[in-house]
Design an enzyme around this catalytic site. Structure first.
Site, mmCIF file in Angstrom:
data_model
loop_
_atom_site.group_PDB
_atom_site.id
_atom_site.type_symbol
_atom_site.label_atom_id
_atom_site.label_comp_id
_atom_site.label_asym_id
_atom_site.label_seq_id
_atom_site.Cartn_x
_atom_site.Cartn_y
_atom_site.Cartn_z
ATOM 1 N N ASP A 158 33.986 46.884 43.233
ATOM 2 C CA ASP A 158 34.727 48.120 42.783
ATOM 3 C C ASP A 158 34.572 48.021 41.075
ATOM 4 O OD1 ASP A 158 36.013 45.677 41.946
ATOM 5 O OD2 ASP A 158 38.187 46.508 42.325
ATOM 6 N N ASP B 83 29.430 45.031 39.501
ATOM 7 C CA ASP B 83 29.051 44.908 40.819
ATOM 8 C C ASP B 83 27.864 46.112 40.918
ATOM 9 O OD1 ASP B 83 30.956 43.020 41.473
ATOM 10 O OD2 ASP B 83 32.463 44.821 41.743
ATOM 11 N N LYS C 256 60.071 33.395 28.083
ATOM 12 C CA LYS C 256 58.974 32.978 29.028
ATOM 13 C C LYS C 256 57.688 32.714 28.339
ATOM 14 C CE LYS C 256 57.236 37.719 30.191
ATOM 15 N NZ LYS C 256 57.544 38.486 29.159
ATOM 16 N N ASP D 133 33.284 41.194 46.546
ATOM 17 C CA ASP D 133 34.088 40.798 45.343
ATOM 18 C C ASP D 133 35.411 40.322 45.646
ATOM 19 O OD1 ASP D 133 34.181 40.718 42.519
ATOM 20 O OD2 ASP D 133 35.330 42.645 42.555
#
Length: 779
Positions: free
Chosen positions: A618, A622, A415, A282
């Site tokens: 993790d 998965d 921003k 991953d």
């Protein structure tokens, strides 16, 4: 577990001895001890196997930790709190910052809502959620729909109302749980080889015992005598301490692995790591730090490098960041003040703090804290008087602070998306003063943005405006509805790019794994361009022109590079069997935008091609692939409980480079197991031959069954275990050897197995990899 051939034979032999004792207890009084010992050995061996099988029972239980026990819903026009398990489709959920989503739902109202679904999608950046009138367009992937939230994800900011559409096993999280439940892990290479060995020895022992039992009867021996003789040969053939020897050697290796920060849950995983031929890893949290980090700053027409490593890591064409350069101080102040992120504590060093809030804002805050001495006091020195948080509508985060200057006491900071911020500006900050924007400035800005985006970074623009006191006095009351704040004629200060940087040592680790003959493949839910950019940084992709399959229209495969391939998950359902074979032939592979089911399919297809597959991950997404793989490797610090339970091995320090040490240890333990079993085989024939001579010559019996057990379990076992402490003869040579089980058509397949199949043990270990537990064969 008792059905193992060795255990069956030992049990039968033990029962035979007890039967003979029952028939004639005077002449066969010692048989009761031998029979009990043999049956106990069989149960001990079975107990070891049973313990190994029980360790996987907790996998599905960890999914319950992803579901909150209670949740807020609106029923009968009243906001109430109920147990999450009582949710039904049609309920209206109220989600706010910090809430864990308890079911899949469609958002019909949201206010600045951002959701972290990294454990499901693999993307560490929180995504905005808002209502979509009329629903999303046809063809939009579920995880990319802006109006859908998923069970197990976390709301990091804002709030939302949504209608529950799926609960329990029908949610995306539930479907992943079902995938994990349905998949069975293949027997490990060592288990296959031991199984083959046991089968060979058991058949040989049974045939020999039967033939000489009949021979003894033909020569006129009585039945009890012939049976005792046959059982003695059976015991002489069987290495009673094999299961204990293998388990003890693997346990000692597991302890050494623990010292290297690797927790081994499945003992056979120690050796399996040394046998893998493909490592599917991953990206987020495994190859990367799972933390947004400022990498570049562009201001005053200069590209500054601000990433980890400092001046030593500065790329060609960029300059190491200088805090006193024009525009840098302004960007640092805006990063620390124009934000909703904060540190969990201020009484420790910045490196020891955790940034709470949006991942991008957290990265900017950490960047400012590393460069400014008084970052914790800035919100007090320049208090915020007005704020418009970032959203999909505003496309920027705008704040006004009590920050005095020559013409007034207020300063606006903002921003956001570069193109939006640029459109708001009429001047640009050059040499510590605003100057009118020219075409040259615009070209420099566009070039800098393209350079940052080309690296796969997330790019934000910064601008400010010193508000004139006569128009915006200190007591001015800003109002979002009245829009009595400036949105034009701002001063453009610069661009900042952030990335989730690769972990230290990942690049070197990938090089060492390739030297060991292991193919390293990236499998991620992230965008193909982001995945490719990281793959290039860590040398997972080295070809300048990799083949890219980003949509089904790119099929059939027309390789522009025979070694490198970037492929999107949307293409995988359209691949034929031959396409899969062509894909897996590439040495450098990146699978992007993959779903949990597709990750599982990739592992299954690779196993069908003959690969021994290791998977690192993790996240919840998965889990199914971690369980299906020959060896699942989870992260300890960033890993979810689900991934840790599904994996057979956990990296305690989350260091990808630790896998290299594990591969070395796995290969060493196989070498030592080979020596130990070879040694144990050398005393089988000296135990068998006296029995054969006893019938064929005949000579007086030299060994009894109880003497054989005493030798095998009382002396030889301890000598055999000494091989567990054998150091490698040459670590570099061991890591340069190709895996002993190479997939079909790969380089080194014809020689790798022979390196470990020598001497007495050659017939034991060959061909075991053709036996698997339900692996899907290539069509």
């Amino acid at each position: 577990c008792l059905a193992n051939l060795f255990n069956v034979l030992l049990g039968v032999a033990g029962i035979g001895y007890l039967v003979m004792y029952a028939v004639n207890p005077v002449n066969y009084f010692e048989n009761v001890y031998i029979g009990i010992i043999l049956i106990l050995v069989a149960f001990v061996n079975a107990g070891i196997e049973f313990y190994e099988l029980q360790k996987i029972a907790a996998i599905l239980g960890s999914f319950t930790t992803m579901i909150p026990p209670q949740t807020d819903v609106i029923r009968s026009s009243t906001l109430t709190t109920i147990l999450a398990r009582d949710l039904v489709p049609g309920d209206v959920l109220y989600l706010r910052a910090g809430s864990r989503v308890p079911a899949d739902g469609v958002v019909f109202h949201a206010a600045e809502c951002k959701v972290d679904a990294s454990s499901l999608t693999g993307e560490n950046e929180p995504v905005g959620k808002w209502a979509v009138e009329g629903g999303c367009e046809k063809g939009v992937e579920a995880f990319e729909a802006p109006n859908v939230v998923f069970n197990g994800s976390v709301v990091v900011s804002g709030e939302a109302y949504c209608v529950v559409i799926r609960t329990g096993d029908k949610t995306m999280l539930g479907q992943i749980a079902q995938l994990t439940k349905q998949e069975k892990r293949r027997r490990s290479p060592l288990s296959n080889e031991i199984h083959r060995f046991c089968h060979t020895i058991s058949v040989l022992a049974s045939l020999t015992a039967f033939v000489f039992f009949i021979g003894a009867l033909i020569r006129g021996r009585n039945f009890n005598y012939a049976l005792t003789f046959g059982i003695g040969i059976l015991i002489a053939w069987i290495p009673q301490g094999l299961a204990v020897t293998v388990t003890m050697l693997l346990t000692m290796a597991a302890r050494r692995m623990a010292e290297r920060m690797v927790l081994v849950k499945d003992l056979h995983g120690v050796e399996t790591l040394g046998a893998i031929t493909m490592l599917a890893t991953d990206k987020t949290g495994t190859l990367t730090a799972n933390s947004m980090t400022v990498t570049n700053v562009w201001t005053n027409n200069t590209m500054w490098f601000a990433g980890p490593g400092g001046a030593k890591a500065c790329p060609v064409g960029e300059r190491p960041l200088k805090v006193d350069a024009s525009g840098i101080a302004q960007i640092l102040h805006m990063s620390a003040t124009c934000t909703r992120a904060r540190f969990d504590r201020t009484d420790v060093k910045v490196e020891e703090r955790t940034a709470l809030g949006d991942a991008t804002e957290g990265g900017l805050l950490r960047f400012a804290a590393q460069k400014l001495m008084n970052v914790d006091r800035l919100p007090e020195i320049y208090p915020k008087v007005f704020e418009i948080p970032f959203s999909s509508e505003t496309k920027c985060h705008l704040t006004v602070h009590r920050k005095g200057h020559a013409t007034g006491g207020l300063t606006l900071h903002t921003k956001g998306a570069p193109e939006y911020i640029w459109s708001m500006c009429s001047t640009i900050w050059i040499d510590n003063k605003p100057v009118p924007i020219t075409d040259a400035h615009k070209k420099a800005y566009l070039d800098a943005q393209a350079q940052m985006c080309g690296k796969g970074h997330r790019v934000l623009a910064f601008a400010m405006l010193q508000l004139r006191g006569e128009k915006y006095p200190d007591n001015w009351r800003f109002d979002r509805e009245k829009k009595n704040y400036p949105t034009s004629d701002l001063t453009f200060v610069g661009l900042v790019s952030l990335e989730d940087p690769p972990k230290h040592g990942v690049r070197e680790a990938i090089g060492k794994l390739r030297t060991a003959g292991i193919k390293v493949v990236m499998v991620t839910g992230d965008h193909p361009l982001t995945a490719e950019a990281l793959a290039r940084r860590i040398n997972l992709v080295t070809s300048p022109t990799p083949t890219r399959l980003l949509s089904p229209t790119d099929l059939p495969i027309r390789s522009t590079s025979p070694t490198s391939l970037i492929i999107a998950g949307s293409v995988l359902p359209y691949l034929t069997g031959q396409d899969w074979a062509d894909v897996l032939q590439h040495d450098e592979l990146v699978f992007a935008r993959t779903s949990p089911a597709q990750k599982l399919d990739i592992v299954t297809r690779a196993q069908a091609r003959g690969h021994i597959v290791g998977v690192t991950g993790d996240g919840v997404n998965d889990a199914a692939a971690l369980k299906k793989a020959d060896l699942g490797i989870a992260m300890n610090k960033t890993g979810s409980d689900v991934s840790k339970e599904a994996a057979g091995m956990i990296l305690l320090d989350d260091d990808f480079a630790t896998i290299v040490k594990g591969v070395l240890e796995g290969r060493l333990i196989f070498q030592n197991l080979k020596k130990a079993i070879t040694y144990s085989l050398t005393h089988i024939m000296p135990e068998v031959i006296p029995y054969l001579l006893f019938v064929l010559v005949p000579i007086p019996p030299c060994l009894t069954s109880i003497q054989i057990l005493a030798v095998d379990l009382g002396f030889e076992l301890f000598i055999t275990l000494s091989f567990a402490f054998e150091p490698p003869e040459d670590e570099d040579l061991l890591m340069k050897m190709p895996p002993r089980s190479c997939p079909r058509g790969s380089r080194g397949a014809s020689t790798s197995g022979r390196n470990l199949e020598e001497g007495v043990s050659e017939s034991i270990f060959e061909g075991a990899d053709d036996e698997d537990d339900g692996g899907v064969r290539e069509p």
